[in-house]
Design an enzyme around this catalytic site. Structure first.
Site, mmCIF file in Angstrom:
data_model
loop_
_atom_site.group_PDB
_atom_site.id
_atom_site.type_symbol
_atom_site.label_atom_id
_atom_site.label_comp_id
_atom_site.label_asym_id
_atom_site.label_seq_id
_atom_site.Cartn_x
_atom_site.Cartn_y
_atom_site.Cartn_z
ATOM 1 N N CYS A 117 15.125 -24.332 -19.462
ATOM 2 C CA CYS A 117 16.577 -24.391 -18.811
ATOM 3 C C CYS A 117 16.371 -24.043 -17.509
ATOM 4 O O CYS A 117 17.267 -23.899 -16.749
ATOM 5 C CB CYS A 117 18.082 -25.306 -19.005
ATOM 6 N N HIS A 258 23.685 -25.054 -15.438
ATOM 7 C CA HIS A 258 23.839 -25.553 -16.833
ATOM 8 C C HIS A 258 24.331 -26.843 -17.193
ATOM 9 O O HIS A 258 24.903 -26.554 -17.698
ATOM 10 C CB HIS A 258 22.446 -24.638 -17.817
ATOM 11 N N ASN A 288 21.401 -32.979 -20.459
ATOM 12 C CA ASN A 288 20.521 -31.882 -20.375
ATOM 13 C C ASN A 288 19.278 -32.563 -19.532
ATOM 14 O O ASN A 288 18.318 -32.845 -20.712
ATOM 15 C CB ASN A 288 20.329 -31.279 -21.334
HETATM 16 N N1 ACO Z 1 26.822 -38.698 -33.220
HETATM 17 C C1 ACO Z 1 27.698 -38.850 -34.827
HETATM 18 N N2 ACO Z 1 27.596 -37.051 -35.660
HETATM 19 C C2 ACO Z 1 26.467 -36.157 -35.029
HETATM 20 C C3 ACO Z 1 25.747 -35.728 -34.358
HETATM 21 C C4 ACO Z 1 25.995 -36.985 -33.153
HETATM 22 N N3 ACO Z 1 24.954 -37.784 -31.985
HETATM 23 N N4 ACO Z 1 25.039 -35.069 -33.960
HETATM 24 C C5 ACO Z 1 25.419 -34.156 -35.483
HETATM 25 N N5 ACO Z 1 26.263 -35.642 -35.679
HETATM 26 C C6 ACO Z 1 27.361 -35.164 -36.933
HETATM 27 C C7 ACO Z 1 26.207 -33.466 -37.955
HETATM 28 O O1 ACO Z 1 25.079 -34.164 -38.886
HETATM 29 C C8 ACO Z 1 27.656 -32.830 -38.442
HETATM 30 O O2 ACO Z 1 28.033 -33.994 -39.870
HETATM 31 P P1 ACO Z 1 28.502 -32.818 -41.194
HETATM 32 O O3 ACO Z 1 29.726 -32.499 -40.449
HETATM 33 O O4 ACO Z 1 28.835 -34.173 -41.786
HETATM 34 O O5 ACO Z 1 27.206 -32.414 -41.748
HETATM 35 C C9 ACO Z 1 28.619 -33.004 -37.178
HETATM 36 O O6 ACO Z 1 28.141 -34.402 -36.590
HETATM 37 C C10 ACO Z 1 29.121 -31.319 -36.736
HETATM 38 O O7 ACO Z 1 28.063 -30.888 -36.193
HETATM 39 P P2 ACO Z 1 28.007 -29.852 -35.604
HETATM 40 O O8 ACO Z 1 26.393 -29.411 -35.007
HETATM 41 O O9 ACO Z 1 28.542 -28.771 -36.079
HETATM 42 O O10 ACO Z 1 28.174 -29.808 -34.472
HETATM 43 P P3 ACO Z 1 28.469 -29.316 -33.282
HETATM 44 O O11 ACO Z 1 30.527 -29.535 -32.968
HETATM 45 O O12 ACO Z 1 27.875 -27.785 -33.027
HETATM 46 O O13 ACO Z 1 28.364 -30.306 -31.608
HETATM 47 C C11 ACO Z 1 26.122 -30.330 -30.379
HETATM 48 C C12 ACO Z 1 27.096 -29.672 -31.586
HETATM 49 C C13 ACO Z 1 26.602 -30.773 -29.319
HETATM 50 C C14 ACO Z 1 24.764 -29.961 -30.619
HETATM 51 C C15 ACO Z 1 26.098 -28.812 -30.182
HETATM 52 O O14 ACO Z 1 26.562 -27.605 -31.327
HETATM 53 C C16 ACO Z 1 25.724 -28.051 -29.091
HETATM 54 O O15 ACO Z 1 25.765 -28.621 -27.568
HETATM 55 N N6 ACO Z 1 25.111 -27.218 -28.831
HETATM 56 C C17 ACO Z 1 24.314 -26.736 -27.899
HETATM 57 C C18 ACO Z 1 22.729 -27.432 -27.616
HETATM 58 C C19 ACO Z 1 22.660 -27.217 -26.356
HETATM 59 O O16 ACO Z 1 23.251 -26.850 -25.077
HETATM 60 N N7 ACO Z 1 21.411 -27.099 -26.131
HETATM 61 C C20 ACO Z 1 20.664 -27.854 -25.624
HETATM 62 C C21 ACO Z 1 19.440 -26.093 -24.819
HETATM 63 S S1 ACO Z 1 19.079 -25.766 -22.754
HETATM 64 C C22 ACO Z 1 17.537 -26.065 -23.502
HETATM 65 O O17 ACO Z 1 16.713 -25.561 -23.385
HETATM 66 C C23 ACO Z 1 16.963 -27.479 -24.219
#
Ligand code: ACO
Length: 331
Positions: A117, A258, A288
Site C-alpha cells: 500500500c 492511504h 482499500n
Molecule cells: N463481519 C463481522 N464480524 C467480523 C468480521 C466481519 N467482516 N471480521 C471480523 N469479525 C469479528 C471477529 O471474528 C471478531 O469476533 P470475536 O470477537 O467473536 O472473535 C470481532 O469481529 C472483532 O474482530 P477484530 O479483528 O478484533 O475487529 P477490529 O475492531 O480490530 O476490526 C479490522 C478489524 C477492521 C480488520 C481492523 O483491525 C483493521 O482495520 N485493521 C487494519 C487493517 C488494514 O488496514 N489492512 C490494510 C493494510 S495495507 C496493505 O498493505 C494491504
C-alpha cells in the site's frame, strides 16, 4: 528544503475503477458479515471488483491514459514507466511492460516496484530521483491492483476490506521554482512482515495442489496488529517530514492518506492535530485498493477542486512489508 536542483512537478493525474460495484450487503450474502459491522469498523460502504477479463495492467493502462490526457502529453513523450502493484498480471514480464504495450509507448524504461500500500509513494520517490538525475524527461507512475484475485472470499476478516482499481500520475521536470515535489520520508521494517502477507505463489511455496488446498495463495492479515502499527508509522512519517522541512501541520491544505480504514485516519488526524476536513477520503466507495489508493484519491482530489495550484499537500501511507512513507508536494 527543496527535493533537488530542478523541480519535479505532477503534470497530470488519472484513475480508473471497474464498473462492477459490490456493496457491504452483497458481501453479507457470501460471508457472515453485515453492512453495520463493516461500516462502523472501517468506513467502507462498497468496493469495485474487476471482471475476469480485466487485469491489473488493463486497469493501470486506463488510469495511465487519463493521466497522459490530463498532462497534455503523448505516449512518445514518456521515457520512464514505473508501476507499483502486489497483484501483477503474472510474475513476469512486469506490469509496467504490459502497460507500455497497451498504451503504445514507443521507447521507455519500464519496471515494477513492490511496496504494497506504500507502493505509490515509493515509485514517486524513485521516479522523482531518476528525473532529477537528468536522464529522463517524463515519468508515468501507476499504482494498480486487482486485489479481488488474491482475497479469500471465505475469510470475512479480510475480504470485506479491499477492492480493485488504478491511479496514475505523470511527473515531469520543471524550471519553475518552489513548485512540485518537496520531500519524501520512506521507511520499512521487514521484521513485521508476517502481520500481512501472501505465503503462496513465490519460490518458497510454488503453486501445487497442496498449496491450493492450504489456501496459501490468499492474502493473510492480523488486522489488530496492522491497525496499531499503521497509526504509529504514519504519524511518525508525517511528523518527521513536516519537521525536517520546517513546516507546521496547519500549513497543509490537503492530506491524502492511504484509504484503508476511517478509524486509522481519524486517529492520525487527532494525533497530528490536523482537522478531518483537510483529509481527502474516498474509502467509502472503493475500500482499500493498496498501491492504487493514494493515486486514485489524488486524482479525485484534483478533479473535485480539493487541491488547487500552489496547495501544500501531504500524502501518507503504510502497507505490507511493513513499509510506510510520506510525501510533501506543492501542487
Ligand atoms: N463481519 C463481522 N464480524 C467480523 C468480521 C466481519 N467482516 N471480521 C471480523 N469479525 C469479528 C471477529 O471474528 C471478531 O469476533 P470475536 O470477537 O467473536 O472473535 C470481532 O469481529 C472483532 O474482530 P477484530 O479483528 O478484533 O475487529 P477490529 O475492531 O480490530 O476490526 C479490522 C478489524 C477492521 C480488520 C481492523 O483491525 C483493521 O482495520 N485493521 C487494519 C487493517 C488494514 O488496514 N489492512 C490494510 C493494510 S495495507 C496493505 O498493505 C494491504
Amino acid at each position: 528544503m527543496s527535493f533537488g536542483p530542478r523541480s519535479v512537478v505532477i503534470k497530470g493525474t488519472g484513475s480508473y475503477t471497474p464498473a462492477n460495484i459490490k456493496t457491504n450487503d452483497d458481501l453479507a450474502k457470501i460471508v457472515d458479515t453485515s453492512d453495520e459491522w463493516i461500516f462502523t469498523r472501517t468506513g467502507i460502504r462498497e468496493r469495485r471488483i474487476a471482471d475476469d477479463q480485466e487485469n491489473a495492467s488493463d486497469l493501470g493502462a486506463k488510469a495511465a491514459a487519463n493521466a497522459l490526457e490530463s498532462a497534455g502529453l503523448e505516449t512518445q513523450d514518456i521515457d520512464l514507466v514505473i508501476v507499483a502493484t502486489i497483484t501483477p498480471d503474472m510474475p513476469f514480464p512486469s506490469t509496467a511492460c504490459l502497460i507500455q504495450t497497451k498504451l503504445g509507448i514507443p521507447n521507455a524504461v519500464c519496471m515494477d516496484i513492490e511496496a504494497a500500500c506504500s507502493g505509490f509513494l515509493y515509485i514517486m520517490e524513485v521516479a522523482s530521483s531518476l528525473l532529477q538525475s537528468g536522464r529522463y524527461r517524463n515519468a508515468l507512475i501507476v499504482g494498480t491492483e486487482k486485489l479481488s484475485s488474491i482475497l479469500d472470499w471465505e475469510d470475512r476478516t479480510t475480504c470485506v476490506l479491499f477492492g480493485d482499481g488504478a491511479g496514475a500520475a505523470v511527473l515531469s521536470l520543471s524550471d519553475e521554482p518552489n513548485v512540485g515535489v518537496i520531500d519524501f520520508k520512506l521507511g520499512a521494517d521487514g521484521a513485521n512482515g508476517d502481520v500481512l502477507y501472501m505465503p503462496g505463489g513465490g519460490c518458497a511455496n510454488p503453486a501445487t495442489p497442496g498449496s491450493i488446498d492450504d489456501r496459501l495463495h490468499f492474502l493473510k492479515m492480523r488486522g489488530r496488529e496492522v491497525f496499531k502499527l499503521a497509526v504509529k508509522v504514519m504519524e511518525q512519517a508525517a511528523t518527521e517530514i513536516l519537521e525536517q522541512n520546517g513546516l507546521e501541520s496547519d500549513q497543509l491544505a490537503c492530506v491524502i492518506p492511504h484509504q484503508a480504514n476511517l478509524r486509522i485516519i481519524e486517529l492520525l488526524s487527532s494525533r497530528l492535530k490536523i482537522p478531518m476536513d483537510r483529509f481527502f477520503l474516498n474509502l467509502d466507495k472503493y475500500g482499500n485498493t493498496s498501491a492504487a489508493s493514494i493515486p486514485i484519491a489524488l486524482d479525485e482530489a484534483y478533479r473535485a477542486g480539493r487541491i488547487k495550484s500552489g496547495d501544500l499537500t501531504l500524502m501518507v501511507a503504510f502497507g505490507a512489508g511493513l513499509t510506510w512513507g510520506a510525501a510533501l508536494v506543492r501542487c
